[in-house]
Write a protein that holds these residues in place. Structure first.
Motif, PDB file in Angstrom:
ATOM      1  N   VAL A  21       0.796  -1.349   0.125  1.00 27.53           N
ATOM      2  CA  VAL A  21      -0.082  -0.116  -0.032  1.00 27.53           C
ATOM      3  C   VAL A  21       0.689   1.163  -0.085  1.00 27.53           C
ATOM      4  O   VAL A  21       0.390   2.232  -0.477  1.00 27.53           O
ATOM      5  N   CYS A  22       2.187   1.104   0.379  1.00 28.24           N
ATOM      6  CA  CYS A  22       3.056   2.468   0.494  1.00 28.24           C
ATOM      7  C   CYS A  22       3.577   2.634  -0.899  1.00 28.24           C
ATOM      8  O   CYS A  22       4.209   3.633  -1.253  1.00 28.24           O
ATOM      9  N   SER A  23       3.064   1.875  -1.981  1.00 28.69           N
ATOM     10  CA  SER A  23       3.901   1.865  -3.247  1.00 28.69           C
ATOM     11  C   SER A  23       2.945   2.709  -3.999  1.00 28.69           C
ATOM     12  O   SER A  23       3.313   3.186  -5.203  1.00 28.69           O
ATOM     13  N   VAL A  24       1.560   2.880  -3.774  1.00 28.79           N
ATOM     14  CA  VAL A  24       0.535   3.676  -4.633  1.00 28.79           C
ATOM     15  C   VAL A  24       0.106   5.022  -3.951  1.00 28.79           C
ATOM     16  O   VAL A  24       0.415   5.043  -2.687  1.00 28.79           O
ATOM     17  N   GLU A  25      -0.438   5.693  -4.585  1.00 34.12           N
ATOM     18  CA  GLU A  25      -0.972   6.888  -4.169  1.00 34.12           C
ATOM     19  C   GLU A  25      -1.631   6.802  -2.933  1.00 34.12           C
ATOM     20  O   GLU A  25      -1.457   7.736  -2.112  1.00 34.12           O
ATOM     21  N   PHE A  26      -2.694   6.200  -3.175  1.00 35.57           N
ATOM     22  CA  PHE A  26      -3.816   6.093  -1.983  1.00 35.57           C
ATOM     23  C   PHE A  26      -3.970   4.741  -1.499  1.00 35.57           C
ATOM     24  O   PHE A  26      -4.442   3.908  -2.323  1.00 35.57           O
ATOM     25  N   GLY A  27      -3.115   4.360  -0.435  1.00 32.48           N
ATOM     26  CA  GLY A  27      -3.112   2.980  -0.066  1.00 32.48           C
ATOM     27  C   GLY A  27      -3.504   2.847   1.627  1.00 32.48           C
ATOM     28  O   GLY A  27      -3.024   3.958   2.149  1.00 32.48           O
ATOM     29  N   HIS A  28      -3.955   1.874   2.252  1.00 30.91           N
ATOM     30  CA  HIS A  28      -4.253   1.810   3.476  1.00 30.91           C
ATOM     31  C   HIS A  28      -4.166   0.235   3.786  1.00 30.91           C
ATOM     32  O   HIS A  28      -4.798  -0.552   3.331  1.00 30.91           O
ATOM     33  N   TRP A  29      -3.333   0.084   4.991  1.00 26.28           N
ATOM     34  CA  TRP A  29      -3.177  -1.327   5.458  1.00 26.28           C
ATOM     35  C   TRP A  29      -3.827  -1.331   6.948  1.00 26.28           C
ATOM     36  O   TRP A  29      -3.752  -0.426   7.718  1.00 26.28           O
ATOM     37  N   SER A  30      -4.703  -2.655   7.209  1.00 24.68           N
ATOM     38  CA  SER A  30      -5.194  -2.908   8.347  1.00 24.68           C
ATOM     39  C   SER A  30      -4.589  -4.270   8.893  1.00 24.68           C
ATOM     40  O   SER A  30      -4.810  -5.420   8.231  1.00 24.68           O
ATOM     41  N   LYS A  31      -4.329  -4.343   9.977  1.00 19.86           N
ATOM     42  CA  LYS A  31      -3.664  -5.536  10.631  1.00 19.86           C
ATOM     43  C   LYS A  31      -4.842  -5.890  11.419  1.00 19.86           C
ATOM     44  O   LYS A  31      -5.348  -5.406  12.575  1.00 19.86           O
ATOM     45  N   ILE A  32      -5.570  -7.258  11.393  1.00 21.30           N
ATOM     46  CA  ILE A  32      -6.753  -7.685  11.753  1.00 21.30           C
ATOM     47  C   ILE A  32      -6.422  -8.498  12.989  1.00 21.30           C
ATOM     48  O   ILE A  32      -5.615  -9.735  12.791  1.00 21.30           O
ATOM     49  N   SER A  33      -6.446  -8.323  14.290  1.00 20.02           N
ATOM     50  CA  SER A  33      -5.836  -8.951  15.551  1.00 20.02           C
ATOM     51  C   SER A  33      -6.835  -9.903  15.724  1.00 20.02           C
ATOM     52  O   SER A  33      -6.361 -10.835  16.492  1.00 20.02           O
ATOM     53  N   GLN A  34      -7.999  -9.962  15.527  1.00 22.35           N
ATOM     54  CA  GLN A  34      -8.865 -10.938  15.996  1.00 22.35           C
ATOM     55  C   GLN A  34      -9.918 -11.394  14.846  1.00 22.35           C
ATOM     56  O   GLN A  34     -10.460 -10.629  13.939  1.00 22.35           O
ATOM     57  N   ASP A  35     -10.105 -12.441  14.898  1.00 27.47           N
ATOM     58  CA  ASP A  35     -10.884 -13.294  13.646  1.00 27.47           C
ATOM     59  C   ASP A  35     -12.507 -12.359  13.563  1.00 27.47           C
ATOM     60  O   ASP A  35     -12.980 -12.140  12.571  1.00 27.47           O
ATOM     61  N   ASN A  36     -12.708 -12.056  14.919  1.00 30.71           N
ATOM     62  CA  ASN A  36     -14.299 -11.576  14.785  1.00 30.71           C
ATOM     63  C   ASN A  36     -14.125 -10.065  14.432  1.00 30.71           C
ATOM     64  O   ASN A  36     -15.430  -9.249  14.338  1.00 30.71           O
ATOM     65  N   LYS A  37     -13.054  -9.544  14.036  1.00 29.54           N
ATOM     66  CA  LYS A  37     -13.088  -8.002  13.455  1.00 29.54           C
ATOM     67  C   LYS A  37     -13.057  -7.974  12.219  1.00 29.54           C
ATOM     68  O   LYS A  37     -12.663  -6.970  11.426  1.00 29.54           O
ATOM     69  N   ILE A  38     -13.015  -9.228  11.282  1.00 30.63           N
ATOM     70  CA  ILE A  38     -12.694  -9.203   9.946  1.00 30.63           C
ATOM     71  C   ILE A  38     -14.040  -8.466   9.275  1.00 30.63           C
ATOM     72  O   ILE A  38     -13.667  -7.596   8.354  1.00 30.63           O
ATOM     73  N   VAL A  39     -15.181  -8.785   9.508  1.00 24.61           N
ATOM     74  CA  VAL A  39     -16.536  -8.122   8.949  1.00 24.61           C
ATOM     75  C   VAL A  39     -16.417  -6.569   9.024  1.00 24.61           C
ATOM     76  O   VAL A  39     -16.525  -5.939   8.315  1.00 24.61           O
ATOM     77  N   ALA A  40     -16.286  -6.157  10.310  1.00 22.96           N
ATOM     78  CA  ALA A  40     -16.110  -4.538  10.750  1.00 22.96           C
ATOM     79  C   ALA A  40     -14.850  -3.987  10.084  1.00 22.96           C
ATOM     80  O   ALA A  40     -15.334  -2.818   9.501  1.00 22.96           O
ATOM     81  N   SER A  41     -13.792  -4.685   9.734  1.00 21.08           N
ATOM     82  CA  SER A  41     -12.550  -3.909   9.236  1.00 21.08           C
ATOM     83  C   SER A  41     -12.858  -3.644   7.780  1.00 21.08           C
ATOM     84  O   SER A  41     -12.595  -2.750   7.121  1.00 21.08           O
ATOM     85  N   LEU A  42     -13.339  -5.065   7.060  1.00 24.14           N
ATOM     86  CA  LEU A  42     -13.728  -4.684   5.368  1.00 24.14           C
ATOM     87  C   LEU A  42     -14.783  -3.638   5.043  1.00 24.14           C
ATOM     88  O   LEU A  42     -14.840  -3.097   4.162  1.00 24.14           O
ATOM     89  N   SER A  43     -15.668  -3.783   5.972  1.00 26.40           N
ATOM     90  CA  SER A  43     -16.726  -3.255   5.528  1.00 26.40           C
ATOM     91  C   SER A  43     -16.767  -1.596   5.937  1.00 26.40           C
ATOM     92  O   SER A  43     -17.559  -1.088   5.539  1.00 26.40           O
ATOM     93  N   SER A  44     -15.855  -1.278   6.355  1.00 20.04           N
ATOM     94  CA  SER A  44     -15.731   0.206   6.534  1.00 20.04           C
ATOM     95  C   SER A  44     -14.858   1.032   5.582  1.00 20.04           C
ATOM     96  O   SER A  44     -14.363   2.074   5.881  1.00 20.04           O
ATOM     97  N   TYR A  45     -14.508   0.333   4.229  1.00 23.95           N
ATOM     98  CA  TYR A  45     -13.515   1.235   3.772  1.00 23.95           C
ATOM     99  C   TYR A  45     -14.411   2.271   2.959  1.00 23.95           C
ATOM    100  O   TYR A  45     -13.476   3.154   2.611  1.00 23.95           O
ATOM    101  N   TYR A  46     -15.645   2.315   2.969  1.00 27.53           N
ATOM    102  CA  TYR A  46     -16.313   3.357   2.196  1.00 27.53           C
ATOM    103  C   TYR A  46     -15.863   4.719   2.792  1.00 27.53           C
ATOM    104  O   TYR A  46     -16.188   5.902   2.385  1.00 27.53           O
ATOM    105  N   ARG A  47     -15.574   4.640   4.093  1.00 26.29           N
ATOM    106  CA  ARG A  47     -15.305   5.919   4.874  1.00 26.29           C
ATOM    107  C   ARG A  47     -14.501   6.713   4.091  1.00 26.29           C
ATOM    108  O   ARG A  47     -14.450   8.204   4.384  1.00 26.29           O
ATOM    109  N   TRP A  48     -13.315   6.219   3.589  1.00 26.31           N
ATOM    110  CA  TRP A  48     -12.236   7.050   2.990  1.00 26.31           C
ATOM    111  C   TRP A  48     -12.890   7.774   1.780  1.00 26.31           C
ATOM    112  O   TRP A  48     -12.372   8.806   1.622  1.00 26.31           O
ATOM    113  N   PHE A  49     -13.944   7.157   1.174  1.00 25.83           N
ATOM    114  CA  PHE A  49     -14.349   8.018  -0.234  1.00 25.83           C
ATOM    115  C   PHE A  49     -15.218   9.295   0.596  1.00 25.83           C
ATOM    116  O   PHE A  49     -15.502  10.307  -0.042  1.00 25.83           O
ATOM    117  N   SER A  50     -15.549   8.996   1.901  1.00 23.13           N
ATOM    118  CA  SER A  50     -16.308  10.247   2.412  1.00 23.13           C
ATOM    119  C   SER A  50     -15.488  11.616   2.587  1.00 23.13           C
ATOM    120  O   SER A  50     -15.867  12.852   2.603  1.00 23.13           O
TER     121      SER A  50
END
Length: 602
Positions: free
Chosen positions: A377-406
Motif C-alpha cells: 500500500v505504500c507503493s501506491v498513491e492512496f493505500g491503506h493497510w489494516s492488521k486484523i488482530s482478531q478473527d471477529n474483527k474481519i467483518v467490521a474492518s473490511l466493511s468500513s472501506y467506504y469511509r475513505w471516500f467520504s
C-alpha cells in the motif's frame, strides 16, 4: 389536435391507475417538468436537512443541548410510549406485524410530533439498554433538536405530497458512530438489529458511485478458525450495501485466481438481480490450495481495466480490497507483484480520471504475514493497510472501506452532491420507494470531518403520478413504474463526487487513526491533533421493562381484540385540505376534465 390526444392519453392513464387503487392529481399534460420538479424538491429537502444537522452540530457544546436530554431513555424496546402517538389513517402507515384483522387504513402507532432513536445492540451497553459511548450520546443529544425542523417540514409538505396521492415519508439522520434518528417516531420491530451504516442509502451518501473489487484469499489456511466463513460474511455484507450505480468484482484466489464476472468478462452492475447472483457465488466459496498473489492482482486488474475501457466501470472512485492470512507461496516474487500493482493502478486511475484506493487486510498470529500487505500500500498513491488482530474483527474492518471516500465528498466542489438508491420495498405500508441521501460534515475542519448521512424517502407512487402528468410515453401502470425506476437509476449514475485529494500528512493521519498506528504510516512522521467535546456518562433508564413489539407499535394487539395498545381512534392527520382525483368516464372540450372530492385522506 396533438395536444388534445396527449391530454386524453394522460387521462386514460390516470383512470387506469385509479382502478388499480392508486390516486394522483392530473395537471397539465404538457408539463414535462413535473417529474424533475419532484426529484429536485426531494434533493433540496435532503440538502436542507443536512444543513440543519450541520448547524445543530456546530452549536452542540452549549449547556442546554447537553443537559436537556440527560434524563431521557433511548433503549428501543424499553422506551415509554411517544407523547402524541396516534393511529394514523392511510396505507402508508400500515404495519404488517399488527395483523390483517384491523382496519386496512389503521394499523400502527405513529407520532408526528417527535423523532425516535435506534442504536445497534453492540453499542447499547449502558444501563437499561441505553448507549454508553460518549460520541453516540453526543449525537443523540444534539440531533434531538431536529424535531422542530421535522415537524415544520412535515406540516408544510403535507398538502404537496397528498396532491400526488401519498403521505410524506420518513426523514432521518444516521451518524457515523452508530446513532440513528428517524421521523416520524414509531417503535422498532427488532430492537438493536438496525445498523444504518450497512444500508445502501448510507454508503451511497457517503461515497457516491464506486467500483468495488474484492480480492479474497481462499487458500487452505482460511479454514482455520472458520476464517472462510467470516470472509463470506464480509463479502455478502459489502455486496448488500452497493447500489445500482456501483460496479463490483469478486476475485477468490489460492493457487490460481477465479474472477467472478459477467458472461462477457466484465464487472457486475450492482442491481438487485446481480447481487443475488453474487450472493450465491459467495456462498459456494471453498478454502483450498496454496497462495499466489501475482495472479490474483493481475486478473482482478485486467477485469477492471477492461470494464473501464468499455465504459462499464463507474467513472468514479475505485476501491480494491485485498485480504490474506498467509504469505505468497507461488508465482513471481513480491517485488514483481508490487511493480504490477503500482503500474496497473496508475493506468486505471488515468483512464477513469478518478482515484483508485488500495486497501489491504492481513489476519494472522505470524508477524511475517503482515509485512507485504503493509508494504504494497505504500507503493501506491492512496493505500491503506489494516492488521486484523482478531478473527471477529474481519467483518467490521473490511466493511468500513467506504469511509475513505467520504473524505472527498466533503470538499467544496461536492457541496451539491446527493445519492439515489435503487427502489426497494419500505418496511411499512407494503409500498415501494427510494431514498435520496446527502452527507453531513463539520465544515469548520480541513478537510471537513464526516459526521454521517441524512436521508429522505419517497414513495414510487408519487413519482409515477408526477411522471404521468409529464406526458411520459407509457401506456400501462407497469410501464410507468419501469420508467420511474429507470430515471431514478439515471440520477444515481449521474452523481459522482470529485476525485479524492489528501496531502501526505493527511493521508498518514488517516492511516494512523484507522490502522495499527505508526506501523501503517509508510514512514511518514507527523503529529495528529484530535480534539472533541463529548458528554460523559450514560443516559439514565427512564422507561418500563421490555415490551413486545405489537404491544408497543399497534393500535390493537393482534389476536386479542380486548387488549388495546391505546384508545383506538384512527384519524387522518390534520393538514390542509387536499384533492383526491376520481376518474370515471371523462369528456371535456379542453381535453382536461376531472372530478375532485375534497375530504380527509383514507
Amino acid at each position: 389536435m396533438n395536444l388534445c390526444r396527449m391530454c386524453w392519453k394522460s387521462t386514460l392513464l390516470a383512470a387506469a391507475l385509479v382502478l388499480q387503487g392508486k390516486t394522483l392529481l392530473v395537471v397539465s399534460a404538457v408539463d414535462t417538468l413535473a417529474f424533475e420538479n419532484v426529484v429536485s424538491k426531494l434533493k433540496a429537502d435532503a440538502q436542507e436537512l443536512a444543513a440543519e444537522v450541520e448547524r445543530l452540530y456546530a452549536n452542540r457544546c452549549n449547556t442546554e443541548t447537553m443537559t436537556s436530554c440527560i434524563n431521557a431513555n433511548y433503549a428501543e424496546c424499553q422506551t415509554k410510549p411517544y407523547p402524541q402517538e396516534k393511529c394514523l389513517a392511510g396505507p402508508s402507515y400500515q404495519i404488517d406485524a399488527c395483523g390483517s384483522s384491523q382496519s386496512p387504513s389503521c394499523g400502527g402507532l405513529w407520532d408526528t410530533s417527535v423523532s425516535s432513536v435506534r442504536i445497534p445492540a453492540e453499542y447499547a451497553t449502558g444501563p437499561g439498554g441505553n448507549p454508553a459511548d460518549p460520541k453516540q450520546i453526543e449525537s443523540i443529544c444534539f440531533s434531538r433538536y431536529l424535531d422542530e425542523w421535522f415537524v415544520q417540514k412535515h406540516a408544510a409538505d403535507l398538502g404537496y405530497w397528498r396532491s400526488y396521492g401519498v403521505e410524506p415519508r420518513s426523514m432521518y439522520f444516521g451518524s457515523q458512530n452508530g446513532a440513528f434518528r428517524i421521523y416520524p417516531a414509531r417503535q422498532s420491530e427488532e430492537c438493536g438489529t438496525y445498523d444504518h451504516r450497512l444500508r445502501p442509502w448510507y454508503v451511497a451518501g457517503s461515497s457516491g458511485p464506486q467500483n468495488v473489487v474484492l480480492i479474497l484469499d481462499t487458500s487452505e489456511s482460511m479454514n482455520d478458525h472458520n476464517r472462510i466463513g467470516l470472509l463470506k460474511q464480509v463479502a455478502q455484507r459489502i455486496v448488500s450495501t452497493l447500489i445500482v450505480s456501483d460496479r463490483v468484482l469478486i476475485v477468490p484466489f489460492s493457487g490460481s485466481a477465479q474472477p467472478i464476472t459477467t458472461s462477457n468478462g466484465y464487472m457486475f452492475k450492482a442491481t438487485s438481480e446481480n447481487k443475488e447472483i453474487l450472493a450465491t457465488k459467495i456462498d459456494n466459496l471453498k478454502a483450498e490450495g496454496s497462495t499466489k498473489f501475482y495472479e490474483a492482482f493481475d486478473q482482478a486488474l485486467d477485469v477492471v481495466e477492461k470494464s473501464a475501457e468499455k465504459k462499464i466501470a463507474a467513472s468514479c472512485n475505485t476501491a480494491i480490497l485485498f485480504l490474506t492470512d498467509g504469505q505468497n507461496t507461488e508465482g513471481p516474487d513480491l517485488g514483481n507483484v508490487t511493480a504490477l500493482v503500482d503500474q496497473r493502478i496508475k493506468d486505471i486511475s488515468a483512464r477513469l480520471n478518478q482515484s483508485v484506493l488500495l486497501f489491504t487486510y492481513s489476519i494472522s498470529e505470524d508477524s511475517e504475514v503482515h509485512a507485504y500487505p503493509n508494504q504494497v500500500v505504500c507503493s501506491v498513491e492512496f493505500g491503506h493497510w489494516s492488521k486484523i488482530s482478531q478473527d471477529n474483527k474481519i467483518v467490521a474492518s473490511l466493511s468500513s472501506y467506504y469511509r475513505w471516500f467520504s473524505l472527498s465528498v466533503g470538499t467544496e466542489n461536492n457541496k451539491d452532491f446527493a445519492a439515489w438508491v435503487e427502489p426497494y420495498q419500505f418496511q411499512t405500508g407494503n409500498a415501494w420507494g427510494t431514498t435520496v441521501s446527502v452527507p453531513v460534515y463539520d465544515r469548520s475542519k480541513s478537510p471537513p470531518l464526516f459526521l454521517g448521512v441524512v436521508g429522505v424517502d419517497v414513495s414510487l407512487d408519487a413519482l409515477d403520478a408526477a411522471l404521468a402528468t409529464s406526458g411520459a410515453n407509457a401506456t400501462t401502470s407497469q410501464e410507468l413504474r419501469d420508467e420511474s425506476i429507470r430515471r431514478i437509476v439515471e440520477y444515481s449514475d449521474a452523481s459522482c463526487p470529485t476525485t479524492l485529494g489528501l496531502s501526505p500528512c493527511e493521508l498518514a493521519a488517516h492511516r494512523s487513526f484507522s490502522g495499527p498506528g505508526n506501523e501503517a504510516m509508510c514512514g511518514v512522521t507527523h503529529t495528529v491533533y484530535t480534539t472533541s467535546l463529548f458528554v460523559d456518562g450514560a443516559l439514565p433508564v427512564g422507561g418500563p421493562g421490555l415490551v413486545k413489539y405489537p404491544q408497543r407499535a399497534c393500535c390493537v394487539t393482534p389476536g386479542n381484540s380486548t387488549e388495546s395498545s391505546m384508545d383506538v381512534v384512527c384519524v387522518a392527520e390534520a393538514g390542509t385540505s387536499f384533492i383526491r382525483l376520481i376518474v370515471g368516464v371523462v369528456l371535456a372540450f379542453a381535453c382536461f376534465a376531472s372530478y375532485y372530492l375534497s375530504k380527509p385522506y383514507r
